[in-house]
Design a protein around this motif. Structure first.
Motif, short mmCIF file in Angstrom:
data_model
loop_
_atom_site.label_atom_id
_atom_site.label_comp_id
_atom_site.label_asym_id
_atom_site.label_seq_id
_atom_site.Cartn_x
_atom_site.Cartn_y
_atom_site.Cartn_z
N LYS A 198 26.75 56.56 78.21
CA LYS A 198 25.90 57.31 79.12
C LYS A 198 25.22 58.50 78.53
CE LYS A 198 27.82 57.10 83.52
NZ LYS A 198 28.51 57.52 84.74
N HIS A 205 22.42 57.16 76.39
CA HIS A 205 21.33 56.72 77.30
C HIS A 205 20.64 57.96 77.83
CE1 HIS A 205 19.76 53.78 80.31
NE2 HIS A 205 19.86 54.47 81.23
N PHE A 206 21.21 58.81 78.09
CA PHE A 206 20.35 60.14 78.78
C PHE A 206 19.58 60.58 77.55
CE2 PHE A 206 20.17 64.65 79.26
CZ PHE A 206 19.75 64.61 80.48
N GLY A 260 20.90 51.11 78.91
CA GLY A 260 20.90 50.69 80.28
C GLY A 260 21.57 49.59 80.65
N MET A 318 24.67 49.05 83.18
CA MET A 318 24.91 48.10 84.30
C MET A 318 25.82 47.11 84.47
SD MET A 318 21.32 46.03 85.59
CE MET A 318 21.47 44.68 84.44
N LEU A 323 29.75 48.85 84.35
CA LEU A 323 29.89 49.47 85.55
C LEU A 323 29.55 48.48 86.81
CD1 LEU A 323 28.21 52.98 84.65
CD2 LEU A 323 30.69 52.25 84.48
N MET A 370 19.60 51.00 91.91
CA MET A 370 19.23 50.23 90.79
C MET A 370 18.00 49.32 90.72
SD MET A 370 20.84 50.16 87.68
CE MET A 370 19.86 49.53 86.47
N LYS A 405 15.25 51.32 90.59
CA LYS A 405 15.02 51.97 89.41
C LYS A 405 14.58 50.97 88.24
CE LYS A 405 17.97 53.68 85.32
NZ LYS A 405 18.81 54.49 84.76
N PHE A 459 8.88 58.31 85.77
CA PHE A 459 9.85 58.82 84.83
C PHE A 459 10.89 59.59 85.78
CE2 PHE A 459 12.15 61.26 81.65
CZ PHE A 459 12.40 60.15 80.86
N ILE A 490 12.90 57.88 88.25
CA ILE A 490 14.11 57.01 87.60
C ILE A 490 15.22 57.99 87.34
CG2 ILE A 490 14.77 55.88 85.20
CD1 ILE A 490 11.69 54.96 85.26
N ALA A 517 18.73 57.53 88.85
CA ALA A 517 20.12 57.50 88.25
C ALA A 517 21.32 58.54 88.65
CB ALA A 517 19.64 57.76 86.58
N HIS A 570 21.54 58.27 93.16
CA HIS A 570 21.86 56.99 93.68
C HIS A 570 21.38 56.92 95.15
CE1 HIS A 570 25.34 55.67 90.99
NE2 HIS A 570 24.66 56.53 90.26
C1 HEM Z 1 12.84 54.83 81.22
C2 HEM Z 1 14.01 54.28 81.28
C3 HEM Z 1 15.37 54.91 82.14
C4 HEM Z 1 15.57 56.18 82.04
C5 HEM Z 1 14.78 57.56 81.92
C6 HEM Z 1 17.03 56.26 82.52
C7 HEM Z 1 17.56 57.38 82.84
C8 HEM Z 1 19.06 57.44 83.20
C9 HEM Z 1 19.74 58.78 83.40
C10 HEM Z 1 19.18 60.28 83.31
C11 HEM Z 1 21.10 58.54 83.59
C12 HEM Z 1 22.21 59.40 83.85
C13 HEM Z 1 23.01 59.50 82.77
C14 HEM Z 1 24.08 60.40 83.11
O1 HEM Z 1 24.71 60.55 84.12
O2 HEM Z 1 24.52 61.12 81.99
C15 HEM Z 1 21.08 56.99 83.71
C16 HEM Z 1 22.23 56.04 84.00
C17 HEM Z 1 22.21 54.88 84.04
N1 HEM Z 1 21.47 53.90 83.84
FE1 HEM Z 1 19.40 54.53 83.32
N2 HEM Z 1 17.44 54.97 82.30
C18 HEM Z 1 16.42 54.06 82.18
C19 HEM Z 1 16.65 52.68 82.17
C20 HEM Z 1 17.73 51.93 82.41
C21 HEM Z 1 17.86 50.30 82.56
C22 HEM Z 1 16.57 49.58 82.00
C23 HEM Z 1 18.94 50.34 83.13
C24 HEM Z 1 19.56 48.90 83.36
C25 HEM Z 1 19.13 47.68 83.14
C26 HEM Z 1 19.74 51.48 83.31
C27 HEM Z 1 21.00 51.60 83.92
C28 HEM Z 1 21.57 52.73 84.00
C29 HEM Z 1 22.84 52.59 84.57
C30 HEM Z 1 23.87 51.77 85.18
C31 HEM Z 1 23.26 53.97 84.72
C32 HEM Z 1 24.84 54.76 85.01
C33 HEM Z 1 24.51 55.12 86.52
C34 HEM Z 1 25.95 55.86 86.95
O3 HEM Z 1 27.00 55.57 86.37
O4 HEM Z 1 25.90 56.75 87.93
N3 HEM Z 1 18.89 52.46 82.86
N4 HEM Z 1 19.95 56.43 83.32
#
Ligand code: HEM
Length: 123
Positions: A5, A8-9, A53, A57, A60, A70, A73, A108, A111, A115, A118
């Motif tokens: 996570k 990802h961030f 990501g 997905m 979790l 989602m 997103k 952006f 998104i 995230a 929710h």
């Molecule tokens: C420009 C693309 C993306 C951005 C800017 C982005 C941004 C973020 C951010 C800021 C978080 C929260 C991280 C945290 O809590 O520390 C997050 C969580 C997450 N993202 Fe992304 N994301 C992107 C693409 C994706 C893609 C393509 C997927 C799935 C195919 C995805 C799936 C997830 C999931 C499952 C979480 C966890 C949510 C949770 O546990 O509450 N993301 N994302």
């Protein structure tokens, strides 16, 4: 999963910084856009962002079929990619480029909001 996570961030932040940097070059010094590292690094970052990501997905179980935020997103991601492409490649006038950049930034921010909260905005 906390490590994935955080990665990802962090990748998301690097992605928007690289896009913004390319936008600044586009407006001020477009020749520099053809530097080799700028042709490669953003795509590497965005690919790993996508992979982390998908990893989140799947591990979790936050699938778009069950979670509207989602789904929104992923739709916002398509719009972000499209507006980004439009800004850097297709927009002809400066006004079109600024508009494209602001549009991409808006998607952006949506998104990130999706995230974190929710909470859907459109669905
Ligand atoms: C420009 C693309 C993306 C951005 C800017 C982005 C941004 C973020 C951010 C800021 C978080 C929260 C991280 C945290 O809590 O520390 C997050 C969580 C997450 N993202 Fe992304 N994301 C992107 C693409 C994706 C893609 C393509 C997927 C799935 C195919 C995805 C799936 C997830 C999931 C499952 C979480 C966890 C949510 C949770 O546990 O509450 N993301 N994302």
């Amino acid at each position: 999963m906390e490590l994935v996570k955080s990665a990802h961030f962090t990748l998301a932040m690097i992605s928007i910084l690289l896009f913004s940097y390319r936008f600044v070059l586009l407006m001020r010094n477009p020749k520099k856009l053809s530097q080799k590292w700028l042709k490669i690094l953003p795509h590497v970052i965005d690919t790993i962002l996508l992979l982390t990501g998908i990893t989140l997905m799947v591990s979790l179980s936050l699938y778009p079929g069950e979670h509207d935020w989602m789904l929104e997103k992923l739709l916002a991601l398509v719009a972000y990619i499209f507006t980004g492409f439009y800004t850097l490649k297709w927009a002809r006038t400066d006004a079109m480029k600024y508009l494209g950049y602001l549009g991409a930034l808006g998607w952006f921010i949506l998104i990130i909001k999706l995230a974190m909260t929710h909470q859907t905005m459109f669905l």
